[in-house]
Scaffold this active site. Structure first.
Site, short mmCIF file in Angstrom:
data_model
loop_
_atom_site.label_atom_id
_atom_site.label_comp_id
_atom_site.label_asym_id
_atom_site.label_seq_id
_atom_site.Cartn_x
_atom_site.Cartn_y
_atom_site.Cartn_z
N ALA A 1 5.04 2.95 1.30
CA ALA A 1 6.27 2.81 2.16
C ALA A 1 6.98 4.10 2.17
O ALA A 1 6.71 5.38 1.60
CB ALA A 1 7.37 1.95 1.30
N LEU B 1 0.95 -1.03 0.10
CA LEU B 1 0.04 -0.10 0.00
C LEU B 1 0.82 1.27 -0.08
O LEU B 1 0.48 2.10 -0.43
CB LEU B 1 -0.85 -0.10 1.25
CG LEU B 1 -2.09 -1.16 1.43
CD1 LEU B 1 -2.79 -0.88 2.60
CD2 LEU B 1 -3.05 -1.13 0.13
N ASP C 1 -0.75 15.32 13.62
CA ASP C 1 -0.64 15.20 12.43
C ASP C 1 -1.98 15.01 11.41
O ASP C 1 -2.09 13.99 10.68
CB ASP C 1 0.30 13.94 11.90
CG ASP C 1 1.20 13.93 10.56
OD1 ASP C 1 1.55 13.08 10.19
OD2 ASP C 1 1.09 15.19 10.16
N GLY D 1 8.76 2.57 7.60
CA GLY D 1 8.46 1.27 7.41
C GLY D 1 7.42 1.09 6.00
O GLY D 1 7.37 2.03 5.32
#
Length: 721
Positions: free
Chosen positions: A23, A21, A137, A27
């Site tokens: 990167a 999905l 965020d 991670g």
């Protein structure tokens, strides 16, 4: 979604991995399927970072934070192992686009949708705050749009307000453009729930306008504007302005609580369900269709599959004694239940999977519309946006395409200073490979050098700049004749269509050099032994009725049988009324500067019979554009506006050049060069570069004011014999 790579594991933590999905530095996020068939987003820390105590502490905090928040509008945690050699967590998978992707591809959301979006997000963030956390965020990329409403994701930097261990050093944590001044200044101890309120205000302004309230570009500049400048809220609907201004207060104490934000947004509604634009619902449907195309869990069984604890990067299985699994019971049921009772938008229409099949995501190349969408030229700007949007949708529906076009829409409101700000944002957006626009000559002049220095192709549809060098301004692709060239249809009408023996050519000094230059060409083409011309000038600042009466009187005194005026719609309308009052009934001609519905209103009955030279056609009257007109009516409920069809052609012209290059090579400078090698037959005209310029000898037309409207006569050479 992307296919798995060779180094990716087949399974982790009991989840069979199906796709990548995304990167990042921290991670990789995979799409996984549990043994029971449920889909999940599985986030795995990179092995290189897992040994860093700071990263591991941040990840453990994310797991803890996600497990403490219960809300139907927050993606729930399903499972996690923060103590594995490469820690991981799994959350419910939402098969919908991020808000950022929806706005980039489909444009700003309507007010009603944004109001309800804000109310749901305020409810979600209130739950975050009730759990003793601050998200920190809140940005469009962390809001997913699902069939039954939005979902807040990513608690990677969420923390309790009193937890200052990781931010007391003055580091800026968050996403520039969607963080509060106290975050921009790195004041970790001051960051509380009010920071999320500020971020939500930025997010809602972006959702409803497509623009970040503190601009884009380099991070230091964005942070500086966040701390010191007022937000740019141009284009925000009036009902939202007071709330957004209070959310964006520089001081945390001046902002409302999240519960107050939700109450204010709820009060603005009528209690009915919201509706997303059809383009967004189709985007959601495409994501859902891609998920439906995924294989069943049995089909993903791989012989010799590594153990459930195997992680990317060649790590050995973690020790069974140290593994800690965290489950949040009831969260999934809560989300599923919310879908049936709290739905606030409805997905409609069939979805599309990409040409590569299996839901694999194609590369995305950005195409921007830089237009006047809210100023004096908004009718033309909005028509161009509609045309480009239809072209993008058509291109993205084609089978066998190598990439998708991502549409970016920016409004300069017809203001050159704002146009420069828009240009800088687009230049700073690496995804954007070409720009369609701006709408007006003034804005185009303001940004021409900026786009040129950035080697970003600027493809103009409605701009008629005179004297632009195709050598010096290589990135500028002008797909319409310049204003001086429009002298040809005017002269042809005077010479071939009407018995004009004496023409008065009136230069409106208010329009600058282009006006008298155009009339100079008309003068040269018309004057002969059988035809005479008289030149007049209307002073730029003279708007008195006496000046227009005197001008009309001079026309009758000259015994003219034709008048050509170079002004805009307002002054042309005043001249039309003065000529009618003076009893003049001869031929009256103007350029497309006056070809505006407001001319008809201002001139009244005196508008009848005026003829206009223009660089756009009426697609309703053109057989080649029939399919385009039908699609436009279906998509927008109206016939295409002026320059809509030309913008449609321009977008597909750019797409053809990008296709010839291929996605990996379609960089900005390469697209500029390829445009000059591209030959595209559109619904309005043939677009091609020949020798030293783009050619459009078949792209000048005549219109006549008749019956309270404008009637397209046709291409000027066809209608003047």
């Amino acid at each position: 979604m992307e296919s798995l790579r060779g180094a990716d594991p087949a399974a982790i933590g009991g989840y069979r991995l199906l796709r990548r999905l995304g990167a990042g530095g921290m991670g990789v996020v995979y799409l996984g399927r549990s043994a029971g068939g449920a889909l999940a987003a599985v986030k795995v820390i990179r092995a290189a970072h897992a040994g860093d105590p700071g990263f591991r502490a941040r990840f453990r905090r994310e797991v803890t934070a996600a497990g403490r928040v219960v809300s139907p509008w927050v993606v729930p945690l399903l499972d996690a192992d923060p103590d594995a050699r490469s820690p991981w967590l799994a959350t419910a998978f939402v098969p919908g686009p991020a808000l950022s992707e929806a706005v980039e591809e489909c444009g700003p959301l309507p007010y009603a949708s944004v109001r309800l979006l804000g109310a749901r997000l305020a409810e979600a963030l209130a739950a975050v705050h009730a759990a003793g956390l601050v998200h920190r965020d809140v940005k469009p990329g962390n809001v997913l749009l699902a069939v039954d409403g939005p979902r807040v994701i990513d608690f990677g930097i969420a923390r309790a307000p009193e937890d200052t261990a990781l931010t007391a050093s003055g580091a800026v944590v968050g996403s520039p453009g969607f963080l509060a001044p106290e975050q921009a200044l790195g004041r970790g101890r001051e960051i509380g729930p009010a920071a999320d309120v500020f971020a939500l205000g930025c997010l809602l302004a972006y959702a409803v306008t497509g623009e970040r309230p503190f601009g884009a570009g380099a991070t230091p500049g964005v942070l500086m504007r966040t701390v010191h400048d007022d937000p740019d809220l141009d284009g925000v609907p009036a009902p939202l302005l007071p709330l957004l201004r209070s959310c964006l207060s520089k001081e945390p104490g001046g902002r409302p609580a999240m519960a107050e934000v939700r109450t204010a947004l709820d009060r603005q509604g009528d209690g009915g369900a919201g509706r997303l634009p059809e383009s967004v619902t189709r985007l959601i449907a495409r994501r859902a269709a891609a998920v439906l195309a995924l294989p069943a869990v049995e089909a993903t069984e791989v012989p010799g599959t590594p153990s459930a604890d195997t992680v990317p990067g060649g790590d050995e299985p973690s020790g069974g004694g140290t593994r800690r699994r965290l489950l949040v019971l009831g969260s999934v049921a809560g989300v599923l239940g919310a879908g049936g009772t709290a739905a606030w938008w409805t997905a409609r229409g069939p979805g599309r999977t990409s040409a590569s099949g299996g839901g694999a995501r194609l590369p995305r190349l950005g195409l921007a519309v830089h237009a006047d969408l809210s100023g004096a030229g908004r009718a033309v700007g909005q028509a161009q946006e509609h045309g480009v949007r239809l072209a993008v949708e058509r291109f993205n529906s084609r089978t066998g395409r190598a990439f998708d076009l991502a549409l970016h829409v920016h409004d300069d409101a017809g203001d050159p200073a704002r146009a420069r700000r828009v240009a800088r944002r687009l230049i700073g957006d690496e995804q954007v490979r070409a720009v369609i626009g701006p709408t007006t000559d003034a804005c185009a002049e303001a940004v021409l050098s900026l786009y040129g220095k950035a080697r970003l192709p600027m493809v103009s549809v409605s701009v008629g700049l005179v004297g632009v060098s195709p050598v010096a301004d290589r990135s500028y692709a002008a797909l319409r004749p310049d204003d001086m060239t429009l002298a040809a249809p005017i002269a042809a009408h005077l010479v071939r269509s009407v018995p004009a023996g004496r023409a008065v050519l009136v230069d409106d000094a208010a329009v600058g050099d282009a006006g008298w230059q155009t009339l100079g060409l008309v003068d040269d083409a018309v004057r002969s032994a059988r035809r005479t011309t008289v030149r007049r000038t209307l002073a730029a600042g003279d708007d008195s009725d006496a000046a227009f009466r005197a001008l009309a009187a001079s026309v009758t005194a000259d015994r003219a049988d034709a008048v050509v005026f170079s002004g805009g719609y307002a002054r042309t309308a005043r001249l039309a009324r003065a000529l009618a009052a003076a009893g003049f009934s001869g031929t009256r001609l103007a350029t497309q500067r006056a070809l505006d519905p407001r001319f008809l209103t201002a001139a009244g009955a005196a508008a009848e019979g005026w003829v206009f030279a223009a660089a756009f056609l009426d697609p309703v009257r053109v057989p080649a554009a029939r399919a385009f007109v039908t699609a436009h009516r279906k998509r927008f409920g109206t016939a295409p506006g002026w320059y809509a069809a030309e913008a449609y052609d321009a977008a597909l012209f750019v797409a053809r050049a990008m296709t010839a290059l291929g996605a990996p090579r379609a960089e900005r400078a390469a697209v500029t060069g390829r445009l000059r090698e591209t030959d595209h037959r559109g619904v309005t005209k043939r677009l091609r570069y020949d020798a030293a310029a783009y050619r459009y000898t078949d792209a000048m037309y005549l219109f006549r004011a008749a019956g309270g409207g404008f009637r397209w006569l046709g291409e000027y050479r066809d209608v003047t014999g």
